[in-house]
Every structure is written in C-alpha cells, then in structure tokens.
Design a protein around this motif. Structure first.
Motif, PDB file in Angstrom:
ATOM      1  N   THR A  65       4.250  -7.359   6.879  1.00  0.00           N
ATOM      2  CA  THR A  65       5.154  -7.334   8.026  1.00  0.00           C
ATOM      3  C   THR A  65       5.793  -5.980   8.212  1.00  0.00           C
ATOM      4  OG1 THR A  65       6.849  -8.157   6.542  1.00  0.00           O
ATOM      5  CG2 THR A  65       5.720  -9.775   7.911  1.00  0.00           C
ATOM      6  N   ASP A  66       5.460  -5.031   7.345  1.00  0.00           N
ATOM      7  CA  ASP A  66       6.083  -3.724   7.461  1.00  0.00           C
ATOM      8  C   ASP A  66       5.053  -2.676   7.052  1.00  0.00           C
ATOM      9  OD1 ASP A  66       9.546  -2.804   6.812  1.00  0.00           O
ATOM     10  OD2 ASP A  66       7.941  -1.744   7.859  1.00  0.00           O
ATOM     11  N   THR A  67       5.457  -1.419   7.106  1.00  0.00           N
ATOM     12  CA  THR A  67       4.519  -0.334   6.826  1.00  0.00           C
ATOM     13  C   THR A  67       3.832  -0.506   5.490  1.00  0.00           C
ATOM     14  OG1 THR A  67       6.217   1.046   7.787  1.00  0.00           O
ATOM     15  CG2 THR A  67       4.345   2.162   6.822  1.00  0.00           C
ATOM     16  N   ILE A  68       2.543  -0.234   5.467  1.00  0.00           N
ATOM     17  CA  ILE A  68       1.786  -0.285   4.226  1.00  0.00           C
ATOM     18  C   ILE A  68       1.731   1.118   3.667  1.00  0.00           C
ATOM     19  CG2 ILE A  68      -0.491  -0.701   3.263  1.00  0.00           C
ATOM     20  CD1 ILE A  68      -0.798  -2.731   5.585  1.00  0.00           C
ATOM     21  N   TYR A  69       2.246   1.292   2.452  1.00  0.00           N
ATOM     22  CA  TYR A  69       2.278   2.630   1.883  1.00  0.00           C
ATOM     23  C   TYR A  69       1.231   2.871   0.824  1.00  0.00           C
ATOM     24  CZ  TYR A  69       6.286   4.594   4.239  1.00  0.00           C
ATOM     25  OH  TYR A  69       7.108   5.120   5.188  1.00  0.00           O
ATOM     26  N   SER A  70       0.574   1.842   0.342  1.00  0.00           N
ATOM     27  CA  SER A  70      -0.405   2.085  -0.715  1.00  0.00           C
ATOM     28  C   SER A  70      -1.519   1.075  -0.632  1.00  0.00           C
ATOM     29  CB  SER A  70       0.275   1.983  -2.077  1.00  0.00           C
ATOM     30  OG  SER A  70       0.946   0.755  -2.166  1.00  0.00           O
ATOM     31  N   LEU A  71      -2.719   1.573  -0.920  1.00  0.00           N
ATOM     32  CA  LEU A  71      -3.911   0.738  -0.939  1.00  0.00           C
ATOM     33  C   LEU A  71      -4.730   1.166  -2.133  1.00  0.00           C
ATOM     34  CD1 LEU A  71      -5.237   0.769   2.712  1.00  0.00           C
ATOM     35  CD2 LEU A  71      -4.528  -1.218   1.441  1.00  0.00           C
ATOM     36  N   ARG A  72      -5.386   0.195  -2.791  1.00  0.00           N
ATOM     37  CA  ARG A  72      -6.242   0.599  -3.900  1.00  0.00           C
ATOM     38  C   ARG A  72      -7.294  -0.467  -4.112  1.00  0.00           C
ATOM     39  NH1 ARG A  72      -6.260   5.203  -7.525  1.00  0.00           N
ATOM     40  NH2 ARG A  72      -4.182   5.599  -6.787  1.00  0.00           N
ATOM     41  N   PHE A  73      -8.512  -0.040  -4.326  1.00  0.00           N
ATOM     42  CA  PHE A  73      -9.586  -0.961  -4.690  1.00  0.00           C
ATOM     43  C   PHE A  73      -9.624  -1.105  -6.194  1.00  0.00           C
ATOM     44  CE2 PHE A  73     -12.170  -1.938  -1.018  1.00  0.00           C
ATOM     45  CZ  PHE A  73     -11.799  -1.001  -0.083  1.00  0.00           C
ATOM     46  N   SER A  74     -10.017  -2.270  -6.674  1.00  0.00           N
ATOM     47  CA  SER A  74     -10.180  -2.417  -8.118  1.00  0.00           C
ATOM     48  C   SER A  74     -11.418  -1.633  -8.542  1.00  0.00           C
ATOM     49  CB  SER A  74     -10.335  -3.889  -8.480  1.00  0.00           C
ATOM     50  OG  SER A  74     -11.544  -4.380  -7.954  1.00  0.00           O
ATOM     51  N   ARG A  75     -11.613  -1.499  -9.835  1.00  0.00           N
ATOM     52  CA  ARG A  75     -12.607  -0.566 -10.352  1.00  0.00           C
ATOM     53  C   ARG A  75     -14.039  -0.907  -9.934  1.00  0.00           C
ATOM     54  NH1 ARG A  75     -10.943   4.231 -13.108  1.00  0.00           N
ATOM     55  NH2 ARG A  75      -8.708   3.944 -13.294  1.00  0.00           N
ATOM     56  N   SER A 103      13.409  -6.491  -3.919  1.00  0.00           N
ATOM     57  CA  SER A 103      13.845  -5.424  -3.022  1.00  0.00           C
ATOM     58  C   SER A 103      13.400  -4.033  -3.466  1.00  0.00           C
ATOM     59  CB  SER A 103      15.350  -5.465  -2.785  1.00  0.00           C
ATOM     60  OG  SER A 103      16.068  -4.847  -3.809  1.00  0.00           O
ATOM     61  N   THR A 104      12.115  -3.938  -3.808  1.00  0.00           N
ATOM     62  CA  THR A 104      11.561  -2.632  -4.149  1.00  0.00           C
ATOM     63  C   THR A 104      10.309  -2.412  -3.310  1.00  0.00           C
ATOM     64  OG1 THR A 104      12.240  -3.040  -6.418  1.00  0.00           O
ATOM     65  CG2 THR A 104      10.791  -1.180  -6.029  1.00  0.00           C
ATOM     66  N   PRO A 105      10.355  -1.499  -2.390  1.00  0.00           N
ATOM     67  CA  PRO A 105       9.126  -1.211  -1.641  1.00  0.00           C
ATOM     68  C   PRO A 105       8.060  -0.657  -2.579  1.00  0.00           C
ATOM     69  CG  PRO A 105      10.929   0.153  -0.854  1.00  0.00           C
ATOM     70  CD  PRO A 105      11.475  -0.670  -1.957  1.00  0.00           C
ATOM     71  N   VAL A 106       6.824  -1.011  -2.320  1.00  0.00           N
ATOM     72  CA  VAL A 106       5.738  -0.615  -3.210  1.00  0.00           C
ATOM     73  C   VAL A 106       5.120   0.672  -2.683  1.00  0.00           C
ATOM     74  CG1 VAL A 106       3.580  -1.338  -4.237  1.00  0.00           C
ATOM     75  CG2 VAL A 106       5.306  -3.038  -3.637  1.00  0.00           C
ATOM     76  N   ILE A 107       5.271   1.751  -3.440  1.00  0.00           N
ATOM     77  CA  ILE A 107       4.807   3.045  -2.956  1.00  0.00           C
ATOM     78  C   ILE A 107       3.440   3.408  -3.519  1.00  0.00           C
ATOM     79  CG2 ILE A 107       5.303   5.495  -3.007  1.00  0.00           C
ATOM     80  CD1 ILE A 107       8.044   5.038  -2.790  1.00  0.00           C
ATOM     81  N   HIS A 108       3.099   2.888  -4.690  1.00  0.00           N
ATOM     82  CA  HIS A 108       1.867   3.338  -5.322  1.00  0.00           C
ATOM     83  C   HIS A 108       1.222   2.184  -6.047  1.00  0.00           C
ATOM     84  CE1 HIS A 108      -0.832   6.374  -6.874  1.00  0.00           C
ATOM     85  NE2 HIS A 108      -0.753   5.804  -8.040  1.00  0.00           N
ATOM     86  N   LEU A 109      -0.108   2.151  -5.992  1.00  0.00           N
ATOM     87  CA  LEU A 109      -0.867   1.134  -6.714  1.00  0.00           C
ATOM     88  C   LEU A 109      -1.940   1.834  -7.525  1.00  0.00           C
ATOM     89  CD1 LEU A 109      -1.407  -1.451  -3.873  1.00  0.00           C
ATOM     90  CD2 LEU A 109      -0.060  -1.811  -5.918  1.00  0.00           C
TER      91      LEU A 109
END
Lengths: 757, 244
Positions: free
Chosen positions: A670-680, A735-741
C-alpha cells in the motif's frame, strides 16, 4: 534587417526571421481576426499570423486546401512565406502580383502549417518530415536566430522554449479541446480507450503553450476546466503544472524542458489512428493537429485496438510508452560462465573430520557446478565482451566458500518459506537512508542523513583495522597466520564509523571481495572506503548534484551511480573520471543496478521509466514503462532473464528482458516499495515497503509463462490478475519501514530498516 | 497593524496552505518553520540585491526590473539546475565512443593516481627548534614522504621529537606498482649526528595488498638506503619550512 545565409530550402525561414527582427509585427494585424490579444507585443506572435486565420471560426476559410503532398509542399511553403514577408513589409502591390503569378488562392496563407506535415506521419520516418514544417514554427526570438532551428546545437533554453511560439488563439484552446473530447466520446468503444491516450499530452502541451505565451489567466482557466478529466495516475504531474503559471517558472525546470523536447510516444492501432486523423483534418482543428505532429510520436501497429486495461498497464511514464524499436536490440541476458576452480583445500576439512589421524589421500576435486556444458549459451555475452578483473587467489577462495554454502542451501518454495531475520536500526530517527550487506552476510553498513556511514559486523567476529606501517614492519611475514597478525587488536570493535561526506548518504554498496565500501551522497560525490583501514581512499566527483544510488558490479572493479542530473555514470575504481555516461532519462535517476553478468546496467527514474543500458557502448537497449510513480527498487533474477521493479505506486512489476515485455504485476503493498530481492535460486521474490511489511511472492509461478509470437511482435500483454495467488506471505514489522532485503547464501532472508516509532 | 504574534500566525497559516496546495499532506511540524525561515531568507536576499542594483542604476526606488534582475542572478548562483538534455546526450556520446580500458592484471589495489586519492597525509609537524649543524649536513633533515623522488641523499626520520619536519607531498609521486612506500625511521636515533655514509636509514616499503584474505602475497620489504640509492624521496630545502 539581418538576413542570415541559408540554403534555398530554408528561404521561408529567412522571411520569417526578417519579419521578426524587423519588428514589423503590427503590419499584419488585419489578418488577425479575433480577440487575440494584440497587446501581446512579443515578436512570437508574428509567427502566429500564418496560423491565426485558420483557427478562427469566423474566417470562412476553407481548411481543406489540400495541398499536394511531398515535393510540392516545400515550394508552396516558400511561396507562402515570401508572400507573408511582402505583406508584412506593406508591399501590397508586390503581394498581388506574386499571388496572381504563382496562382495562389486568396487565403492560401492559412494552410502553411497544416499540410506540410500532413504527409508521412506516425511511422518512424515522421521526424524528418515534421522538421520541415515545424521549422516554420520554431522562430527563435532571441539572438540565436542564425543557427538552425532547433536545440541541437546549443543548450539554449530560449530556443527550446520558443518552440511554443506558434499558436492559435488562446481563447479557442478550450474550444478545441472540448471538441476533441466530444469526438472521442462518440467514437466506437474499441477505439475510445486508445484515443483517450491523446488527452494527457495534448492537455499538457496546450497548457504550456498558453503559459509560455503569457496568457496566464487563460492558462489557469484551461487547467481548471480540464485537469479533472485526466487519468488519476497523472495527478502528481498535474500538481506541478498547476503551480507553473508564468513563463519564468518554466525556465529552471529541466524535467519540463525535457518533456517538451522529447516526443511523447503513443501506441495506437491503425484503425483508431485513421479515425483521429480524418476527424482532425476535416475540421478546423488544425491547431490540435499541429500539436500532435510536433509533440507526439504515434507508433502505429496493425491489429486489434488495445483495451483500457492493457493501456493502463503500460502507460504512466512521463514520456508515454516505449517505441517498439526501442526494445528490439539483442540483449545478452545470460550469465557468464563460471571459471573452473579446483578445490585443493578440501583436504583440510577432511582432515578435521578424520579424527583417527589416518593420512587421507589428497585429491583435488574439480568444481563441477555451473560449467557442465562446454557450449556457449547463445544468450550469454562472451567472457571478453567487457574487460573484467581476473580472479585473484582470494576471489577463488571466496567462490569455493560460496559453493560450499550453496550445498547447504535450503530449497524454498510455496510450502517452504524462508525465515526472516530483521535488523532494526534503533535511534536512527528517520536518519537511516541506505543499507547494504556483503554477499556472505558478514558485514552490514548503514548510510545516514547526518552524513556518516557506519559498518557493523553481523557475525561475532569484531571489526579490526590494519596495523600502522611501523607495526607492520615488525611482524613475521612468513608465518601462516599473517593475515591475523596484520590486524591491530587494539582497534577491535563491533562497529566503525566513517566520516567524510558532507551530506546525507543515499546509496551504499560493498565490493564483492569485501575490501571496499562505496557510498554516494547528496554532496555529489561518491566515496570509496577501505575496509582494512576504515579510511576514505577516493572521492569520485562528477555528478554535481545529489547522487541517489550507487552499486558495485558483481565482479568488482566497476561501479555505477545515478543522481539528480538525470545521468547514470559507470566508473572503475582506478579511474577518476567515469567510463560511460548513460543519458536519456527525463528526470532524476533513483535506482541503479548491475545485471549479474556485469554487461548491463538498469536504471529506474522519477520519470517512471526503467532503462536497460549496455556497458560496452552506452546504448539504451530496453525501455520499460508502466509504473505510475518514481521507481525505487530494482532486482534481477539470479538467472539474469527477468527483472522486478517496485515504485511509489506500491506495485511490483515483472519484466522479461529478452523480449522486452511486462510479464506480471504484483499488487498488495500500500506504500512505496523500497527493496526487492530474489532468493538464491529464483524461487521466491521478497519485497519490502514503507507500509512496514515484507511480502513474499512465488517467483517460479510468476515467471512460468510462454511468450507467443504475437505478444512479442506487438507488445500487447495480457496480465493475469493473480497477485493473490502469488502472494505467499505478508509479515508486518513494528513500525519499521523495510529498506533493504538480502538472502544469505543458505536462503535465510535478512531485512533491515530504521525503527520509526 | 497586527501584533507580531498575529502576523506570525498568519504567516504560518499561509505556509500550511501552500504545503497543502502542493499536495504535501504528511510532514513534521518543524517543516513549516523551516519553510518560513527559508522564504524569509530568500526574500530578504533578493530584495537586498535589488536595492543594490537600483542604487547602481541611480534610481531612488526599487522597481520590478531590479527585482527581476536580482532573481535571475540568484537563480544562476544558488539554484542551479542540471545541464540540459541535449548537452548531456552530446557529452555521453563522446564518452561512450571510447572503448573500455583493459585491466592490468596483478596490480594491487586498483585506485586512481595518488593525486586523485585521499590517501596522502594532510599534515606536517613543524620543527620545534632550529638545528645548529651546518647546512651541508643535509642528512639530519628528517623526512616523511610517500614515495617521493630524491636527488640527494637524505635521512628520513620519524618519531624523534626534537628535530622533526614532516614534509607534505607536493610533487607528483612516482609509484612503482602502486605501492605505498612509507619510510620508517631506523631504530637508532643517532642519525642526526652521523655522517651520511654511516647512517643508513632503514626504509620499509610496505606493500599493502588489500586482497589479504587467503593470499600470501603481502610484500613487506626492508631495504637499506644509502647515498644515491634508487629509493626515492623528495628532498626539500629546509629553509622553506622555517618561513611559516
């Protein structure tokens, strides 16, 4: 009167110049029939004269003066221009004589603009023809007159802006626009969706023309009346436009200038296009026709018109959609072949396990992972396509570790979801602006708004600096544990702070060999830090504006950075200037990523497009449109074939790089997506967002599709609405936005964000 | 006239309204204050500049043209915008035509030439007392430099508190294989009085190869430097540094 030297083909241009510079604007007032504000004394309007009569409803001009196409058109224009010139200079007798002799009809002046560009529109060769006609309209008022019409030669804002200098009567803009609206509403359903694409660019360009020509009130009225009709995903742009009411406001806005000079691309089926063209040419709507000619690029395709859903999926960017040719270049998306590495150190393990002390036979095992076939993958670039650093011994050891870890990797799937370990940065007070983890997940670094970079050790092993030169002299260099001895125990600590930047740090990246750390900041520099000495080694200056993102290449040595100046640069650590400049975006570049084979760089931008660039020659090989907001997250699948992107609109879009098509859409955030990551192994796609959640999606199912020939040829996509099925899990943080995966080598998911109470 | 607080309140409301109009709905309360400060600073700068231009043009009142000129000059100065697209395309085309440079193998840390790096020492220690020895005895002048070129023998010392001058690297450095040469003083501090030939300063070339994990190619060599040795360091006149 200054008459610059031109070829005869530009004779009409000369006449225009003469008229403008002679300042004989008022001479032709008798032609301007209606309420056009005569008080507008800018010489711009002298160019209007040709068009003004045509746009007046009461002039009784027959618009259908269908001039013969192609060749004759040029001469006609020249004659008309000469006629105009003579008239302006009050040489009425000469006017009559010329008219009689040339056999021009009475009101022939009107059609100057309309027909010159009437031929050859739409297809790729349109540009060449439109230039001839639009030359007339690009009368440069400023002293940069002598040069050729458009902005190629000089980055002169006036030249760029002055393309708006021709126009019809401002009071009639509303009439034209309403007329077009009415027409499109009456058109068949199947064509309506496609033709509605025209509204937005037309609206913006008409508005900007009004503003540029200082019709502030009319512009405001025009805006108020029609801005509500535009698509919802253009709201942000419209808000910016709303505050732009004077010509001076346009000057400093680079994005707007780029929008104005680049052609907005529309993809319309041939039938719909014919409808539109017929309508506009038979009415007095040449004004709209002119604008379409000049500012829009209509990419015609044969086939069924697209539905609203299909169009909505692909539109939203600042420059329209992508032309089909833009996505036709061959892209080598395969992975580079892994080098064969012997595993001589296996015997150490074996000896450790072997407690009986039996001497084991030392047999070097060959690495048989990944290089089974000797054949070259046709979709993979050759090893020497771009120069890559050779593998050092330490790199080989790293690879061996990697392979060992890979054997212990957990197989993920819809019934076997990864565990997620979340690293919350406390006391960051919204100052955490960037995070990165090393590939083996041993170090984590954070970039902060107070311009510091902090590095922590994720494992219990502490961070140590290398000893000073004096101490290094005194150690025994031949001992086996020299690598431990060079480290200074006194400096051991859990974290290290790196000072040096003079602005918030927006991008951070570890080198694959864990020796260097890169950070990019608002101060326009990118700094390379050594992780042995924890000091700054180099500051790369090139962007003079905030650098929003940077990343090391997967093979080390190269890194890419992108920032506010709309250009992404490719650097090598041993060159103080960039090696490649990737220019083409219309707005800031917010995200830059390398392809796993290091041959391509993908950039996401605030103009809502994603571009794929070739490192070898700097060309843009793919343009992906479809997002409705600035793009903040990009991720390549480990096999290099697919790309996932996330933006402020909360959608994750999936792209097939080879075909250049959108293959999926994941709705849920519902809000900006800051991180995306594919599994190995590309089984799971994880996405982290400002809405404090991490979501896991089934990547194998999402990419499991066949692209048929029709789709590949025309670019029509049929997206399935299966986001719900693909969603495997949604996990809230406190309440922690996720910045990195980050997926560890064993497929444990690590996530990071700053706690924001 | 409204009281000061009422005026401020009005200004606050105006600013909040502006933020709303521009579509910004979520912001911290500090933002409004920051915006007000910014507008105040901006407007006063412009008006002051306009006053200067008006007085330069010998006008008694500031009029719209002065303000326009002031705005324009400020725009070019503080609020620059990135270069226009056609210029960038042109530069990019030029840059992208050049082929990617080949990578030299085995070259240690791959960094730009030293003058573009931030690795040089940026300090020097001032000598506390003047030497009494005659200037012919150049040996006693201590040095610390990173791989400088020397034309005369000199004794590098570091760490001796009394006679110290650490010179900054001012000349381009000649590096062999991008090694960082750091000269270390000899164990004995008697170099200040011994003649040249006898005192052979020990110099260590510390080669720091960042690829330390798993590799054993750390090269730490200790070489003895004597007169006219190949090891280079810059010899600078002592007097330069006394006039500070």
């Amino acid at each position: 009167i200054r008459l610059p030297v031109f070829s005869s083909a530009h004779a009409h241009f000369i006449c225009k110049m003469a008229a403008v510079q002679g300042g004989l604007v008022d001479a032709v007032e008798e032609k301007t029939i209606k309420s056009e504000p005569v008080a507008d004394a800018t010489a711009n309007n002298s160019a209007n004269d040709a068009r003004a009569p045509s746009s007046s409803p009461g002039s009784g001009v027959s618009p259908g003066v269908n001039k013969p196409a192609a060749g004759a058109a040029e001469d006609q224009q020249t004659l008309l221009a000469v006629l105009q010139f003579l008239r302006k200079n009050n040489l009425s007798e000469s006017v009559e004589i010329l008219r009689r002799e040339a056999g021009l009809p009475e009101d022939s002046l009107d059609q100057k603009g309309g027909d010159s560009t009437g031929t050859g529109l739409g297809g790729p060769e349109a540009d060449g023809r439109t230039d001839a006609g639009s030359l007339l309209s690009r009368v440069t008022v400023s002293s940069s007159a002598p040069s050729k019409a458009v902005a190629e030669d000089q980055p002169d804002v006036n030249v760029v802006l002055s393309a708006y200098s021709q126009q019809g009567d401002p009071a009639l803009y509303e009439v034209y626009y309403s007329g077009l609206k009415k027409f499109i509403e009456t058109v068949l359903d199947c064509h309506r969706a496609e033709l509605s694409q025209v509204f937005y660019p037309l609206f913006v360009h008409m508005y900007l023309e009004l503003v540029y020509n200082n019709h502030e009130n009319k512009a405001k009225a025009f805006f108020e009346k029609f801005s509500g009709d535009q698509e919802c995903y253009y709201q942000d742009d419209l808000r910016v436009l709303c505050s732009l009411t004077k010509k001076e406001h346009m000057r400093g806005n680079e994005t707007l200038l780029d929008f104005r000079t680049s052609k907005f691309v529309l993809r319309i089926s041939r039938d719909s296009y014919q409808l539109l063209k017929r309508h506009l040419q038979e009415r007095q709507n040449n004004q709209i026709w002119n604008i379409i000619q000049e500012h829009l690029y209509i990419d015609i395709f044969d086939g069924m018109p697209r539905s609203k859903g299909q169009i909505d999926a692909m539109s939203g960017s600042l420059a329209g959609e992508a032309k089909r040719e833009a996505n036709k270049a061959k892209v080598y998306y395969g992975l580079l072949k892994e080098p064969e590495i012997e595993l001589p150190l296996d015997d150490e393990d074996e000896e450790a396990e072997n407690e009986e002390g039996k001497p084991k036979k030392k047999k070097p095992k060959k690495d048989n992972m990944g290089s089974k076939s000797k054949k070259q993958d046709p979709n993979a670039p050759s090893q020497t396509r771009i120069p890559l650093p050779e593998l050092k011994d330490s790199d080989k050891l790293d690879k061996i570790m990697n392979m060992k870890e890979a054997t212990k990797r957990i197989r993920l799937g819809p019934d076997n979801l990864p565990s997620i370990c979340f690293y919350s940065f406390l006391n960051a007070y919204q100052g955490l602006t960037a995070v990165d983890l090393t590939d083996d997940s041993s170090l984590i670094a954070g970039g902060f708004a107070d311009s510091t970079v902090r590095v922590w050790s994720v494992t219990p092993k502490k961070l140590r600096k290398v000893k000073s030169a004096a101490d290094l002299n005194m150690i025994d260099k031949e001992s086996d544990d020299v690598l431990e001895r060079i480290m200074d125990e006194k400096t051991a600590s859990e974290s290290k702070i790196l000072y040096g930047h003079s602005g918030p740090v927006y991008g951070i990246s570890f080198s694959p060999d864990r020796n260097y750390l890169l950070s990019s900041s608002e101060d326009g520099t990118i700094r390379l830090w050594s992780l042995q000495t924890f000091t700054c080694l180099v500051g790369y200056k090139g962007h003079n504006y905030p650098v929003w993102d940077t990343q090391f290449s997967p093979h080390g040595y190269y890194f890419v950075s992108g920032g506010h100046d709309r250009v992404a640069r490719l650097w090598a650590t041993d060159h103080y200037q960039p090696l490649r400049m990737f220019s083409g975006h219309l707005a800031d570049i917010t995200c830059t990523r390398f392809h796993p084979n290091s041959n391509y760089v993908v950039t996401g931008s605030s103009d809502r497009t994603i571009r794929l660039w070739d490192v070898l020659n700097g060309n843009c090989v793919r343009i992906f449109t479809g997002h409705k907001g600035p793009i903040h997250a990009l991720a390549f699948s480990p096999n290099g074939k697919f790309l996932a992107s996330g933006a402020t609109d909360g959608r994750v879009l999936l792209w097939d790089i080879g075909h250049g098509l959108m293959v999926g859409e994941l709705k849920g955030h519902t809000d900006t997506i800051y991180s995306l990551r594919f599994s190995r192994d590309s089984e799971i796609l994880a996405s982290g967002s400002m809405d404090n959640t991490v979501r896991l999606w089934d990547a194998t199912k999402a990419f499991d599709l066949e692209t048929d020939d029709f789709t590949a040829a025309t670019g029509h996509i049929h997206l399935q609405d299966n986001s719900q099925e693909l969603l495997l899990g949604s996990y809230m943080t406190k309440s922690t936005p996720v910045i990195h995966l980050h997926f560890t080598r064993r497929n444990l998911l690590l996530a990071a964000g700053g706690y924001n109470p | 006239m409204l009281s000061v607080t009422t005026q401020m309140f009005v200004r606050l409301q105006v600013m909040i309204q502006i933020l709303k109009d521009m579509g910004i709905t979520e912001y911290e309360p500090r933002v409004v204050n920051q915006m007000l400060e910014f507008t105040y600073r901006y407007v006063t700068t412009i008006i002051e500049d306009a006053k200067i231009y008006a007085s330069h043009a010998k006008k008694s009142n500031v009029d719209a043209d002065d303000v326009k000129l002031a705005i324009q000059c400020r725009m070019d100065q503080s609020f620059t915008s990135p270069p226009p697209r056609d210029f960038l395309l042109d530069v990019a085309r030029q840059k992208n035509q050049m082929p990617l440079p080949l990578i030299k193998p085995y070259s240690g840390p791959r960094l730009p030439p030293d003058r573009y790096c931030l690795t040089a020492p940026n300090y020097r220690l001032k000598s506390v007392q003047k030497k009494v020895t005659p200037s012919t005895n150049r040996i006693s002048v201590p040095r610390l430099s990173v791989g400088g070129v020397s034309s005369r023998p000199a004794t590098p010392t570091l760490g001796a508190p009394s006679v110290q001058t650490v010179t900054k690297v001012t000349a381009p450095v000649s590096l062999t294989n991008q090694r960082f040469t750091v000269q270390i003083p000899p164990a004995s501090q008697t170099s200040t009085t011994k003649p040249t030939t006898a005192s052979t300063p020990a110099v260590s070339n510390v080669l720091i190869n960042p690829s330390l994990i798993g590799s054993k190619n750390i090269l730490i060599t200790t070489s003895m430097v004597s007169q006219g040795d190949s090891l280079k360091r810059k010899h600078e006149d002592d007097d330069d540094y006394d006039n500070l």
